[in-house]
Every structure is written in structure tokens, then in C-alpha cells.
Design a protein around this motif. Sequence first.
Motif, PDB file in Angstrom:
ATOM      1  N   ILE A 125     -33.533  25.176  48.341  1.00  0.00           N
ATOM      2  CA  ILE A 125     -32.734  23.949  48.195  1.00  0.00           C
ATOM      3  C   ILE A 125     -31.296  24.379  47.901  1.00  0.00           C
ATOM      4  O   ILE A 125     -31.078  25.351  47.172  1.00  0.00           O
ATOM      5  N   LEU A 126     -30.331  23.658  48.451  1.00  0.00           N
ATOM      6  CA  LEU A 126     -28.920  23.942  48.162  1.00  0.00           C
ATOM      7  C   LEU A 126     -28.393  22.863  47.227  1.00  0.00           C
ATOM      8  O   LEU A 126     -28.831  21.708  47.300  1.00  0.00           O
ATOM      9  N   CYS A 127     -27.459  23.216  46.359  1.00  0.00           N
ATOM     10  CA  CYS A 127     -26.876  22.201  45.447  1.00  0.00           C
ATOM     11  C   CYS A 127     -25.357  22.336  45.370  1.00  0.00           C
ATOM     12  O   CYS A 127     -24.845  23.369  44.945  1.00  0.00           O
ATOM     13  N   GLU A 128     -24.675  21.267  45.792  1.00  0.00           N
ATOM     14  CA  GLU A 128     -23.210  21.188  45.651  1.00  0.00           C
ATOM     15  C   GLU A 128     -22.891  20.703  44.236  1.00  0.00           C
ATOM     16  O   GLU A 128     -23.461  19.706  43.778  1.00  0.00           O
ATOM     17  N   ARG A 129     -21.978  21.376  43.524  1.00  0.00           N
ATOM     18  CA  ARG A 129     -21.693  21.034  42.123  1.00  0.00           C
ATOM     19  C   ARG A 129     -20.201  21.051  41.801  1.00  0.00           C
ATOM     20  O   ARG A 129     -19.814  21.152  40.644  1.00  0.00           O
ATOM     21  N   GLY A 130     -19.378  20.916  42.868  1.00  0.00           N
ATOM     22  CA  GLY A 130     -17.935  20.865  42.631  1.00  0.00           C
ATOM     23  C   GLY A 130     -17.273  22.192  42.919  1.00  0.00           C
ATOM     24  O   GLY A 130     -17.825  23.247  42.627  1.00  0.00           O
ATOM     25  N   VAL A 131     -16.102  22.089  43.508  1.00  0.00           N
ATOM     26  CA  VAL A 131     -15.331  23.294  43.838  1.00  0.00           C
ATOM     27  C   VAL A 131     -14.074  23.337  42.975  1.00  0.00           C
ATOM     28  O   VAL A 131     -13.649  22.339  42.411  1.00  0.00           O
ATOM     29  N   SER A 132     -13.506  24.506  42.912  1.00  0.00           N
ATOM     30  CA  SER A 132     -12.352  24.712  42.060  1.00  0.00           C
ATOM     31  C   SER A 132     -11.072  24.497  42.850  1.00  0.00           C
ATOM     32  O   SER A 132     -10.858  25.138  43.864  1.00  0.00           O
ATOM     33  N   VAL A 133     -10.270  23.557  42.368  1.00  0.00           N
ATOM     34  CA  VAL A 133      -8.967  23.312  42.974  1.00  0.00           C
ATOM     35  C   VAL A 133      -8.020  23.324  41.783  1.00  0.00           C
ATOM     36  O   VAL A 133      -8.256  22.598  40.823  1.00  0.00           O
ATOM     37  N   PRO A 134      -6.976  24.134  41.772  1.00  0.00           N
ATOM     38  CA  PRO A 134      -6.190  24.303  40.547  1.00  0.00           C
ATOM     39  C   PRO A 134      -5.796  22.998  39.854  1.00  0.00           C
ATOM     40  O   PRO A 134      -5.987  22.853  38.660  1.00  0.00           O
ATOM     41  N   HIS A 135      -5.337  21.978  40.597  1.00  0.00           N
ATOM     42  CA  HIS A 135      -4.840  20.795  39.908  1.00  0.00           C
ATOM     43  C   HIS A 135      -5.950  19.936  39.327  1.00  0.00           C
ATOM     44  O   HIS A 135      -5.691  19.029  38.554  1.00  0.00           O
ATOM     45  N   THR A 136      -7.213  20.198  39.704  1.00  0.00           N
ATOM     46  CA  THR A 136      -8.289  19.385  39.131  1.00  0.00           C
ATOM     47  C   THR A 136      -8.725  19.934  37.778  1.00  0.00           C
ATOM     48  O   THR A 136      -9.497  19.306  37.083  1.00  0.00           O
ATOM     49  N   HIS A 137      -8.258  21.116  37.415  1.00  0.00           N
ATOM     50  CA  HIS A 137      -8.742  21.703  36.174  1.00  0.00           C
ATOM     51  C   HIS A 137      -7.969  21.150  34.979  1.00  0.00           C
ATOM     52  O   HIS A 137      -7.161  21.801  34.357  1.00  0.00           O
TER      53      HIS A 137
END
Length: 296
Positions: free
Chosen positions: A186-198
Amino acid sequence: MDNKFPGKDISDEDLKTKFPLAAKKKYDHKSKFTVAGVEFGGDLIPIFAGPNMVESKDLIFDVAKNIKSIGAHFMRGGAFKPLTFPYRNKKYTETREDGIKWLGLAKEKYNIPVITEVMEEKYIEMISEVSDILQIGSRNMQNYPLITACAKTQKPIMIKRHYGSSLRDWLGSAEYALIEGNEKVILCERGVSVPHTHRATSRFLLDLQVVPAAQEVTHLPIVVDPSHATFWRAWIKPMALASIASGADGIMLEVHPDPENSAVDPLQPINYDDFKSLMFQMDKLSKLIMDKKIFT
Ligand code: PEP
Ligand code: MN
């Protein structure tokens, strides 16, 4: 609107040579399999719910009882935790072997299957005795020896996408599990890192575009975890509903009886009441627009 010519993001050459097992064989190829009596890849959208961390026996028993009665299909919770910072106080201490034991006891008592993270090969056997699905955390998505060792047990595996990885890299990790003859991946997407979202309110950016992108090229079920992505409970409902609309095959949610006092990431879990109303909303939306359902 359907794209009958997959490969917009991934070339046909890659599909054939780099992940022949993870790639769809034909347009409507979709893996269907059952884990602890719960079907993945069919018309049910399995829900994984529970705290970030297995904090105590009492917490896990309370969670198991409540989420089971609300209709969750799996209980989640980490006993071995990849905490971002190494400083631990009593509240943050991983419960490790004890936590796994409590998950096992709560699973028996309330008849709810379990998913928990495996971080080190030496604990695979012990965790496999309790966990129905072995979770590979985001930070270990490219720990190929760990994925291989977990896959060899033939237990179902869920690989969370690393927050800096492409779909191509994620499928490469799934291929490492599939090549061991393990078909329950199973694959799970859990958010990616984008500098301004941190920021304080949003640590990662939920990549919902990867859901249809992945569905184009792979037959594996795609779960979405909005809790780790948003880091902010007020955004869980809209993002969980959007995940279903994007075509998610399952949803992972952090649920805690007292979210503000959660030992880890207290901004992200939702309480039982909010979980219950979200379950009804997800079920309604699934039926209305996806021809799927949440309740069994
Ligand atoms: C988790 O699901 O408990 C977890 C640590 O998630 P991630 O690996 O996505 O950060
Ligand atoms: Mn976490």
C-alpha cells in the motif's frame, strides 16, 4: 477526462524497466486484496485512526474501543517513533516493546486490526506478531534493506512517501517490496516539503495531485494521511474530504481523546466527536461521487 495513455509524469520505458511489478498492466488494472478481513482496492475506503504515539495502555484501550464503535477499520499508533528531535522527556518517551504489547491486547479485546511503524530490522519479528500491516515511515522510504526485510515476512506493508520524493522514487520503493513476492503493498501520501509551508500551522503540503498521478500508472492502493501533512486539526475535515474526491483508496487520521494533550504533535489530532462526524461526511461523499463507501 480519463487519460488512457499513462506516462505523463513517468515514461513507458520506466514503467517497463524500473517498476514492472508496481506498474499497471492495463488501463483498468487495480490490485484488490484483503488485510484482516478488510478489502483494499474495492468499493470500501478503509480508515486508519488513532494517536500519533502509543502513549499508554489506557490511551490505546480507550482509542480502540471508541474508534471501533465509530467504524474505523484499523487502529494506528507508533510505539517506535521517528521523532524529529532527540530530546525526550517522560511525556515523549517511546513505549517501544510495551507499546506493541498494548496494541496487541487492545486489538484482541476490541477486535480491531493494527498498523504500526517498523524502524529497525531487529524488531520486525516482534512487531509482526501484533501488527496486521507494517508501516514504513516517510523517513525510511528509501531504507531499502528495511523494506526488503519487512517484505520478506509477507506481511502487508504500507510505504509512506518521503516528503521530498517524486512519484517515481516512491514507486521504486514499492518495487523493492513487490520483488520479494509480497503483493500486499500500500502507498501512503502524507504531505511534501515546500519551504514556505513550514510554518507553525502547516508543516507540509498535502500533495493530492499525486493521487490521480499514481492511479494512472500503478495498480497499488493509495492511502492519504492529511494529519501529518496539515499539522493542523482545523484543516483535517476539508483535506480528508478532498482526499476522497482525489481518488484515495484509504484514509489515515490522527485521532486522540484529548488532542491538546497528545504527547506528540498536539495540533494535528482530532477528537472522537469530530472523527465520528467526519466518518459520516466521508461516507456520504464517497457514495455520492465515487461510488464507494466508508462503513462496512
Ligand atoms: C506516523 O504515521 O506516525 C508517522 C511518523 O508519519 P510519517 O512517517 O509520515 O512522518
Ligand atoms: Mn507523526
